[in-house]
Design an enzyme around this catalytic site. Structure first.
Site, PDB file in Angstrom:
ATOM      1  N   LYS A  78     -10.867  -3.062 -26.984  1.00 52.87           N
ATOM      2  CA  LYS A  78     -12.317  -3.201 -27.170  1.00 52.87           C
ATOM      3  C   LYS A  78     -12.578  -4.263 -28.235  1.00 52.87           C
ATOM      4  CE  LYS A  78     -16.025  -1.420 -29.726  1.00 52.87           C
ATOM      5  NZ  LYS A  78     -16.792  -2.625 -29.558  1.00 52.87           N
ATOM      6  N   CYS A 133     -10.646 -10.092 -44.326  1.00 47.40           N
ATOM      7  CA  CYS A 133     -10.214  -8.907 -45.085  1.00 47.40           C
ATOM      8  C   CYS A 133      -9.376  -9.322 -46.281  1.00 47.40           C
ATOM      9  CB  CYS A 133      -9.446  -7.960 -44.190  1.00 47.40           C
ATOM     10  SG  CYS A 133      -8.040  -8.746 -43.434  1.00 47.40           S
ATOM     11  N   GLU A 158      -6.028  -1.293 -40.219  1.00 45.84           N
ATOM     12  CA  GLU A 158      -6.155  -2.464 -41.104  1.00 45.84           C
ATOM     13  C   GLU A 158      -7.602  -2.487 -41.567  1.00 45.84           C
ATOM     14  OE1 GLU A 158      -3.552  -4.181 -41.765  1.00 45.84           O
ATOM     15  OE2 GLU A 158      -2.296  -4.492 -39.988  1.00 45.84           O
ATOM     16  N   GLU A 176     -16.607  -4.314 -51.149  1.00 54.02           N
ATOM     17  CA  GLU A 176     -16.259  -5.465 -50.327  1.00 54.02           C
ATOM     18  C   GLU A 176     -17.551  -6.166 -49.910  1.00 54.02           C
ATOM     19  OE1 GLU A 176     -14.870  -4.792 -46.251  1.00 54.02           O
ATOM     20  OE2 GLU A 176     -13.265  -6.221 -46.633  1.00 54.02           O
TER      21      GLU A 176
END
Ligand code: NAP
Ligand code: MG
Length: 495
Positions: free
Chosen positions: A188, A297, A263, A398
């Site tokens: 996906k 990331c 992750e 983040e």
């Protein structure tokens, strides 16, 4: 093909419809619904229409993957590897068109997209080699005339779920090793970036991957991602995305003992100690902070510098940031594209506001850009904050955008404490000319990856992953993948 040909190519290629790729055929969603995506740097332009799928489509894709598993898992590893090598060649042959799709949907510069595709080809080739190295062990028995062996076999159907920041390399990072180890896949893509992925499906088939071995279902996280992670026939979930979702997926998977490879987010620090080449350090830090407009990331988002070097390093960082040229992907000389969409820009703008409100000093950038091309995408000027302290929101959360923060430390112990003082643990850099300090930090930084004297750029054959809230399960890329995609069996033979 050159960059400006992207504009021409898009004129022809836009506006097609894409179904789900199930059992080697394109199929509309069972409900018949579709959704559209737009160009990141020309937001009035629709790039394509995609299947707005739900649990029924997930079911058919899992059934196709399950049906294909028996035969695929019996194809000898080296033959599966040969197919992946052909796939890597096709990726390179298709580089320009794939880069145009990727830059259009995601926003990154064409040079960055080409780099991403080259990287995906490298990772596919590494995985191809691994297909011939699914090694086990033989262990002497405690009895005479008995041999003991430990072998590995593929786990079955794997769900691969990807975010929107690397729409080519992330799917390849999951699908190529899955195929190498003999698993089949339901993939996906992120809803913002399914276009390059659709092309990947064609390339896998062209390379010789049998029908049903790789399947793709497009649609929302709640109607496709959620039933996919909950599906009883899915044995493993390789997920890249936000930490909040990763935690939920871990919970879901635990209920049926499915395995996960997560992750997740990051808040990566670059620690700068006594390092003669501060200009060189600044160059590396800025490249790692603003590539993909900071939507990585492993972006460096916190610089932790010893007080005595702070002024000089900050000046060097400013010099590098002033050289960033922001614009649309295809424009010559541009090295930072727009953010993926206006929602992401709004989210990053909120952090810029919070940074100012909480007392950090904004030295450059931070504002949304407008006028000319800028009115057609979610652009902002790359930002540098100084006088950032540990409690501030921009030092903890983040941001996932082009915002870099500078924090000062009194001692190396202080710098380590600040660097480790976050819930994330993905990557970190340390710049120092002292070998003992380099080793001291490498041993103590709580991250999955440590870079000494260079930015947070990983390589295509090295394990990739994080600790704390940045990741869980076997690291992806590299030999560590075997732990996720294969299961152990022990065989005792009397002769
Ligand atoms: P996200 O919101 O977590 O989404 C990631 C993927 O999960 C998308 O395909 C999304 O689908 C899907 N999803 C949404 N809801 C779901 C559900 N309930 N069940 C299953 N899947 C669901 O992440 P993002 O906003 O796309 O990307 C940014 C995040 O990814 C950042 O936190 C970043 O740090 C992280 N990231 C980590 C790495 C790494 O390797 N550590 C690499 C890249 C990015 P939709 O698109 O349809 O919502
Ligand atoms: Mg999201």
């Amino acid at each position: 093909m050159s960059e400006h040909e992207m504009v021409k190519w898009l004129q022809e290629a836009c506006g097609e419809s894409y179904g789900n790729y199930v059992g080697g055929a394109w199929k509309p969603a069972a409900s018949g619904r579709t959704f559209s995506i737009v160009h990141a740097a020309e937001q009035h332009r629709v790039l394509g229409h995609f299947a707005d799928s739900d649990a029924a489509d997930v079911d058919s894709a899992v059934a196709a993957a399950e049906a294909a598993f028996a035969a695929w898992s019996e194809v000898p590893g080296p033959e599966r590897g040969a197919i992946l090598l052909r796939f890597a060649d096709l990726l390179e042959l298709d580089r320009d068109e794939l880069a145009f799709r990727l830059s259009a949907e995601q926003g990154k510069t064409v040079a960055e997209s080409r780099g991403e595709i080259a990287r995906a080809a490298k990772e596919a080739r590494y995985a191809a080699g691994e297909a011939a190295r699914i090694v086990g062990e033989t262990v002497p028995s405690e009895r005479r005339n008995v041999s003991n062996a430990v072998v590995r076999y593929p786990i079955g159907v794997v769900a691969a779920i990807a975010p929107w920041n690397f729409p080519v390399v992330t799917p390849v990072r999951k699908i190529a090793p899955a195929l190498a180890y003999g698993c089949t896949v339901v993939f996906k893509p992120a809803s913002a970036t399914p276009w390059a992925s659709a092309r990947l499906m064609e390339l896998f088939t062209e390379a010789g991957v049998p029908h049903g071995v790789v399947n793709m279902v497009t649609g929302s996280g709640s109607r496709v991602g959620d039933p996919l992670t909950k599906h009883s026939r899915v044995k493993g979930i390789s997920f890249t995305g936000s930490t909040g979702l990763g935690l939920r997926i871990q919970h879901t998977a635990a209920e049926r003992l499915a395995r996960t490879q997560l992750e997740l987010g990051g808040k990566n620090a670059a620690v700068v100690l006594d390092y003669a080449d501060l200009a060189g350090a600044a160059k590396q830090i800025v490249a790692a902070a603003f590539a993909c407009s900071g939507q990585r990331c492993t972006s460096i988002s916190r610089v932790v510098v010893l007080k005595e070097y702070a002024a000089r390093l900050t000046e060097a960082l400013l010099q590098e940031i002033r050289q960033l040229r922001v614009g649309p992907a295809w424009e010559e000389g541009v090295n930072m594209g727009p953010l993926v969409n206006p929602e992401q820009l709004a989210s990053v703008q909120r952090y810029v506001r919070l940074g100012k409100e909480e007392g950090a000093e904004l030295l450059i950038g931070g504002e949304p850009l407008s006028g000319g091309n800028y009115d057609n995408g979610a652009y902002m000027a790359p930002a540098l904050f100084a006088k950032v302290t540990e409690g501030m929101t921009i030092a903890r959360e983040e941001i996932f955008g082009p915002v870099l923060t500078v924090m000062e430390a009194h001692t190396k112990e202080d710098a380590l404490r600040i660097a480790n003082g976050t819930e994330y643990g993905l990557a970190a850099s340390v710049f120092t000319d002292r070998l003992s300090d380099a080793n001291w930090f490498a041993a103590r930084l709580e991250t999955g990856m440590v870079h000494i004297n260079h930015g947070t750029a990983s390589e295509a054959h090295m394990p990739f992953g994080g600790v704390k809230r940045s990741g869980f399960g076997a690291f992806s890329i590299g030999s560590s993948n075997q732990q996720f995609y294969t299961e152990t069996k022990v065989i005792y033979t009397q002769y």
